[in-house]
Every structure is written in C-alpha cells, then in structure tokens.
Design a protein around this motif. Structure first.
Motif, PDB file in Angstrom:
ATOM      1  N   PHE A 159      25.665 -66.072  71.051  1.00  0.00           N
ATOM      2  CA  PHE A 159      24.359 -65.475  71.332  1.00  0.00           C
ATOM      3  C   PHE A 159      23.241 -66.356  70.787  1.00  0.00           C
ATOM      4  CE2 PHE A 159      20.884 -62.659  69.872  1.00  0.00           C
ATOM      5  CZ  PHE A 159      20.539 -62.043  71.061  1.00  0.00           C
ATOM      6  N   THR A 160      23.557 -67.085  69.728  1.00  0.00           N
ATOM      7  CA  THR A 160      22.574 -67.977  69.096  1.00  0.00           C
ATOM      8  C   THR A 160      22.586 -69.381  69.693  1.00  0.00           C
ATOM      9  OG1 THR A 160      24.229 -68.154  67.307  1.00  0.00           O
ATOM     10  CG2 THR A 160      22.314 -66.755  66.915  1.00  0.00           C
ATOM     11  N   GLY A 161      23.325 -69.564  70.798  1.00  0.00           N
ATOM     12  CA  GLY A 161      23.195 -70.778  71.591  1.00  0.00           C
ATOM     13  C   GLY A 161      24.057 -71.952  71.216  1.00  0.00           C
ATOM     14  N   GLU A 162      25.154 -71.732  70.487  1.00  0.00           N
ATOM     15  CA  GLU A 162      26.018 -72.842  70.088  1.00  0.00           C
ATOM     16  C   GLU A 162      27.401 -72.698  70.713  1.00  0.00           C
ATOM     17  OE1 GLU A 162      24.623 -74.111  65.667  1.00  0.00           O
ATOM     18  OE2 GLU A 162      25.602 -72.165  65.805  1.00  0.00           O
ATOM     19  N   GLU A 163      28.033 -73.828  70.994  1.00  0.00           N
ATOM     20  CA  GLU A 163      29.412 -73.823  71.460  1.00  0.00           C
ATOM     21  C   GLU A 163      30.336 -73.886  70.254  1.00  0.00           C
ATOM     22  OE1 GLU A 163      29.988 -77.079  74.141  1.00  0.00           O
ATOM     23  OE2 GLU A 163      29.358 -75.904  75.882  1.00  0.00           O
ATOM     24  N   ILE A 164      31.250 -72.922  70.163  1.00  0.00           N
ATOM     25  CA  ILE A 164      32.233 -72.918  69.085  1.00  0.00           C
ATOM     26  C   ILE A 164      33.589 -72.536  69.669  1.00  0.00           C
ATOM     27  CG2 ILE A 164      30.527 -72.333  67.318  1.00  0.00           C
ATOM     28  CD1 ILE A 164      31.640 -69.471  67.335  1.00  0.00           C
ATOM     29  N   MET A 165      34.624 -72.660  68.859  1.00  0.00           N
ATOM     30  CA  MET A 165      35.973 -72.310  69.281  1.00  0.00           C
ATOM     31  C   MET A 165      36.417 -71.035  68.560  1.00  0.00           C
ATOM     32  SD  MET A 165      36.645 -74.802  71.347  1.00  0.00           S
ATOM     33  CE  MET A 165      38.411 -74.587  71.628  1.00  0.00           C
TER      34      MET A 165
ATOM     35  N   VAL B 203      28.913 -59.007  69.985  1.00  0.00           N
ATOM     36  CA  VAL B 203      28.010 -60.151  70.135  1.00  0.00           C
ATOM     37  C   VAL B 203      28.443 -61.282  69.203  1.00  0.00           C
ATOM     38  CG1 VAL B 203      25.621 -60.937  70.003  1.00  0.00           C
ATOM     39  CG2 VAL B 203      26.124 -58.585  70.724  1.00  0.00           C
ATOM     40  N   LEU B 204      28.821 -62.401  69.796  1.00  0.00           N
ATOM     41  CA  LEU B 204      29.216 -63.582  69.021  1.00  0.00           C
ATOM     42  C   LEU B 204      27.972 -64.309  68.525  1.00  0.00           C
ATOM     43  CD1 LEU B 204      31.361 -65.651  68.061  1.00  0.00           C
ATOM     44  CD2 LEU B 204      31.143 -66.738  70.304  1.00  0.00           C
ATOM     45  N   VAL B 205      27.866 -64.503  67.215  1.00  0.00           N
ATOM     46  CA  VAL B 205      26.745 -65.254  66.627  1.00  0.00           C
ATOM     47  C   VAL B 205      27.315 -66.386  65.779  1.00  0.00           C
ATOM     48  CG1 VAL B 205      25.113 -63.335  66.631  1.00  0.00           C
ATOM     49  CG2 VAL B 205      26.622 -63.648  64.658  1.00  0.00           C
ATOM     50  N   SER B 206      26.555 -67.468  65.679  1.00  0.00           N
ATOM     51  CA  SER B 206      27.046 -68.614  64.914  1.00  0.00           C
ATOM     52  C   SER B 206      25.903 -69.383  64.267  1.00  0.00           C
ATOM     53  CB  SER B 206      27.846 -69.559  65.822  1.00  0.00           C
ATOM     54  OG  SER B 206      26.998 -70.114  66.824  1.00  0.00           O
ATOM     55  N   ASP B 207      26.249 -70.054  63.199  1.00  0.00           N
ATOM     56  CA  ASP B 207      25.339 -70.950  62.482  1.00  0.00           C
ATOM     57  C   ASP B 207      26.202 -72.106  62.000  1.00  0.00           C
ATOM     58  OD1 ASP B 207      23.451 -72.208  60.909  1.00  0.00           O
ATOM     59  OD2 ASP B 207      23.447 -70.683  59.338  1.00  0.00           O
ATOM     60  N   VAL B 208      26.489 -73.029  62.926  1.00  0.00           N
ATOM     61  CA  VAL B 208      27.438 -74.105  62.647  1.00  0.00           C
ATOM     62  C   VAL B 208      26.992 -74.967  61.472  1.00  0.00           C
ATOM     63  CG1 VAL B 208      28.442 -76.219  63.596  1.00  0.00           C
ATOM     64  CG2 VAL B 208      28.336 -74.157  65.002  1.00  0.00           C
ATOM     65  N   ARG B 209      25.704 -75.196  61.355  1.00  0.00           N
ATOM     66  CA  ARG B 209      25.199 -76.030  60.260  1.00  0.00           C
ATOM     67  C   ARG B 209      25.633 -75.498  58.902  1.00  0.00           C
ATOM     68  NH1 ARG B 209      18.777 -77.341  59.056  1.00  0.00           N
ATOM     69  NH2 ARG B 209      19.122 -78.612  57.173  1.00  0.00           N
ATOM     70  N   ASN B 210      25.644 -74.169  58.767  1.00  0.00           N
ATOM     71  CA  ASN B 210      26.045 -73.547  57.502  1.00  0.00           C
ATOM     72  C   ASN B 210      27.468 -72.989  57.555  1.00  0.00           C
ATOM     73  OD1 ASN B 210      23.554 -73.724  55.795  1.00  0.00           O
ATOM     74  ND2 ASN B 210      22.687 -72.647  57.553  1.00  0.00           N
ATOM     75  N   LYS B 211      28.222 -73.421  58.597  1.00  0.00           N
ATOM     76  CA  LYS B 211      29.655 -73.133  58.714  1.00  0.00           C
ATOM     77  C   LYS B 211      29.964 -71.634  58.686  1.00  0.00           C
ATOM     78  CE  LYS B 211      31.414 -77.524  56.971  1.00  0.00           C
ATOM     79  NZ  LYS B 211      30.144 -78.248  57.104  1.00  0.00           N
ATOM     80  N   ARG B 212      29.298 -70.870  59.564  1.00  0.00           N
ATOM     81  CA  ARG B 212      29.559 -69.438  59.610  1.00  0.00           C
ATOM     82  C   ARG B 212      29.435 -68.914  61.042  1.00  0.00           C
ATOM     83  NH1 ARG B 212      24.212 -67.728  56.004  1.00  0.00           N
ATOM     84  NH2 ARG B 212      22.649 -68.599  57.410  1.00  0.00           N
TER      85      ARG B 212
ATOM     86  N   LEU C 188      21.402 -64.551  62.309  1.00  0.00           N
ATOM     87  CA  LEU C 188      20.314 -64.297  63.252  1.00  0.00           C
ATOM     88  C   LEU C 188      18.979 -64.758  62.696  1.00  0.00           C
ATOM     89  CD1 LEU C 188      21.474 -60.751  64.377  1.00  0.00           C
ATOM     90  CD2 LEU C 188      21.317 -62.760  65.862  1.00  0.00           C
ATOM     91  N   ILE C 189      18.739 -64.492  61.416  1.00  0.00           N
ATOM     92  CA  ILE C 189      17.490 -64.913  60.774  1.00  0.00           C
ATOM     93  C   ILE C 189      17.361 -66.433  60.820  1.00  0.00           C
ATOM     94  CG2 ILE C 189      16.268 -65.034  58.565  1.00  0.00           C
ATOM     95  CD1 ILE C 189      17.486 -62.231  57.960  1.00  0.00           C
ATOM     96  N   GLN C 190      18.477 -67.116  60.586  1.00  0.00           N
ATOM     97  CA  GLN C 190      18.491 -68.579  60.635  1.00  0.00           C
ATOM     98  C   GLN C 190      18.105 -69.085  62.021  1.00  0.00           C
ATOM     99  OE1 GLN C 190      19.071 -70.568  57.989  1.00  0.00           O
ATOM    100  NE2 GLN C 190      18.796 -72.445  59.174  1.00  0.00           N
ATOM    101  N   ASN C 191      18.338 -68.243  63.032  1.00  0.00           N
ATOM    102  CA  ASN C 191      18.028 -68.615  64.416  1.00  0.00           C
ATOM    103  C   ASN C 191      16.744 -67.971  64.928  1.00  0.00           C
ATOM    104  OD1 ASN C 191      20.422 -70.237  65.852  1.00  0.00           O
ATOM    105  ND2 ASN C 191      21.310 -68.873  64.297  1.00  0.00           N
ATOM    106  N   GLY C 192      15.877 -67.581  64.017  1.00  0.00           N
ATOM    107  CA  GLY C 192      14.543 -67.128  64.393  1.00  0.00           C
ATOM    108  C   GLY C 192      14.376 -65.647  64.662  1.00  0.00           C
ATOM    109  N   TRP C 193      15.392 -64.836  64.393  1.00  0.00           N
ATOM    110  CA  TRP C 193      15.289 -63.403  64.612  1.00  0.00           C
ATOM    111  C   TRP C 193      14.806 -62.676  63.358  1.00  0.00           C
ATOM    112  CZ3 TRP C 193      16.229 -60.435  69.017  1.00  0.00           C
ATOM    113  CH2 TRP C 193      16.692 -61.143  70.121  1.00  0.00           C
ATOM    114  N   LYS C 194      14.156 -61.550  63.551  1.00  0.00           N
ATOM    115  CA  LYS C 194      13.799 -60.659  62.458  1.00  0.00           C
ATOM    116  C   LYS C 194      14.734 -59.461  62.535  1.00  0.00           C
ATOM    117  CE  LYS C 194      10.181 -57.671  60.562  1.00  0.00           C
ATOM    118  NZ  LYS C 194       8.807 -57.129  60.722  1.00  0.00           N
TER     119      LYS C 194
END
Length: 282
Positions: free
Chosen positions: A66-72, A194-203, A250-256
């Motif tokens: 949902f946050t726009g990243e490709e992950i496995m 809803v799949l969310v990701s923050d690859v930079r912070n490995k989560r 989500l916050i890391q990706n600009g959501w409140k």
C-alpha cells in the motif's frame, strides 16, 4: 550482487526443533536458491526423522505494498523480505519482542507435575487447543475480509435470487451473526488485509483494517481483530505495540494516523478498545 537468505524450522524431538539459516551472495537468484535449498535439505535429513517435502514453488511471491514498495512474502513461513533477500520485521514479531513470551517447553513439565497428568498428553492438548483458537480466529478474520470486499456483489446477488441475507455473508450462522453485528456497529467502509512496508527501516506487515478518514490529506485509523476470550492490560499493550508498528510505517510514508482500534469479540459480542499510537523502540 544478490544476497539470498533461506531458513527452516526442523522438528527434531517432541516439542523441539532447530532453525538453521544460510545466507549466500551471487549473481543468479535461482542458483542461490538451489544451493541454499540443498543445504537445508542436508541438515533436515541429518537431524529429523520426519520426511522432508519440498515445495518447488517456495521462495515467496512479489507484492506491491500500500505504501508503494515491491517486497517478497513467503506464505509458508509468514515472513517478509526485501528484493535483496533481507528479512523484514513484521508487526507480530515486533510486538512479541516488547513483552515476555510463554515458554511452553519449560511450562509443560512443571504444569504436568503440578496437575499430576501425563506430560506428553498435556503438551498435545495445549497444541490442539491452540490450533482450535487459531483456526476459529482465522475464520472470523476471513469472513470479515470477504464481507468488506464483496458485500456490494453479495447484495446484488441476494436481490436477484431473493435471498434473506447478503450473499457475501458466511453460511455458518454463528460466524454470519458475528459479521452482521460488526457491520451494524462499526461499518465495513474500510480497506482490509492491507500490506504496508518500510524497506529502508526493514519492516513490513498486514493491517487487518485500514479506515481512510481523508484520502487527500492522508488521514487514517489502523485496526485489528481479536477473538481470544478476554483482553487484560498485558494483552492490550501487546496489541497496541503491534498496531503502533503499522502506524509508524504509514507515518514514515506521509500518513497521519488518528489512532488505533482493537475490535475484540469475546464469544458473545464485539468490544472496541481505542488506543493511541506509541513510540517505536528501535
């Protein structure tokens, strides 16, 4: 250069296992997978008496979050990876890391002795009882997910077939009543699983229910379904940690994120626990 990591949980004795892991580097992902799989197979044959069944389609599938990243995501192990093969921490793993865990291997001998029952029988019963709770909870999750997604189609079919209930409701009366009660109290105008990701912070992780309050301003609420018998302060804190983990992605990706909602069904009715977003321990 590709980094490839593969792990396994190998049963060795009753209630015991080993968890080997191998990490390789190379240019060909298929070749790395073959080498890693061969290593795991050798370890399995050496330490386990249970035959190894190899799924040729294992290794997970690529998804866009949902946050726009490709992950496995590997459905067999319920683990998330970035495209380089690095493991991403999930919400449940983070929540567990913030609280002491029940050690079944330690508690079975002590409890069996205290209750004067057979240790193996008690261990098997705990295992079966846990499976009952897990599968019951999963059935509620799946029913809610299906109704959120297909209620409009179900309504159309019900009208065409002159049915008493929305066609997207479960056929099982107990589960159907739970879904209807949820819809009447909280509504089903939300995104689910809803799949969310923050690859930079490995989560990464999946949110049971994401309610979009204002899409343009990126305002939302994060929700989770729970079906255990009761919730005490310790469990509530664990659930709050898990939802806060998703909220910070989500916050890391600009959501409140306005807050977190824990929807708990205690066997007879739904209860709502609204909690704030906690800071994340890194």
């Amino acid at each position: 250069m590709i980094k490839y990591k593969l792990g396994a949980t190998i049963p060795t004795v009753q209630y015991g296992n080993i968890q080997p892991e191998i990490e390789l580097e190379g240019e060909d992902e298929q070749e790395l997978h073959a080498k890693a799989s061969s290593f795991i197979e050798q370890v399995w044959k050496k330490y386990s008496s249970i035959p190894l069944t190899i799924n040729q389609n294992s290794g997970g599938k690529k998804e866009v979050s949902f946050t726009g990243e490709e992950i496995m995501y590997d459905d067999a192990t319920h683990k998330y990876y970035d495209l380089a093969g690095n493991v991403l921490v999930s919400g449940s793993e983070y929540a567990k890391s913030q609280s002491p865990q029940f050690n079944k291997e330690v508690m079975i001998p002590k409890t069996a002795k205290s209750w004067d029952v057979n240790e193996a029988d008690l261990g098997k019963w705990w295992e079966m009882n846990g499976l009952i709770s897990t599968e019951y909870g999963q059935s509620i999750h799946t029913a809610l997910e299906a109704y959120h997604m297909y209620k409009d189609m179900g309504k159309k079919i019900a009208e065409a077939k002159e049915l008493e209930f929305n066609y997207a409701l479960p056929k099982n009366k107990h589960v159907r009543d739970i879904v209807i009660d949820f819809d009447e109290r909280f509504g089903t105008d939300a995104l689910v699983e809803v799949l969310v990701s923050d690859v930079r912070n490995k989560r990464a992780g999946r949110i049971d229910r994401l309610e979009i309050i204002n899409r343009e301003d990126k305002v939302c609420r994060v929700g989770d379904y729970k079906t255990n018998n009761e919730i005490d302060e310790k469990k509530l804190k664990v659930y709050q940690d898990q939802l806060s983990f998703y909220a910070h992605i989500l916050i890391q990706n600009g959501w409140k994120v306005e807050g977190c909602d824990i929807f708990h069904h205690d066997g007879s009715e739904w209860n709502l626990y609204t909690v704030e977003v906690l800071d994340i321990v890194k």
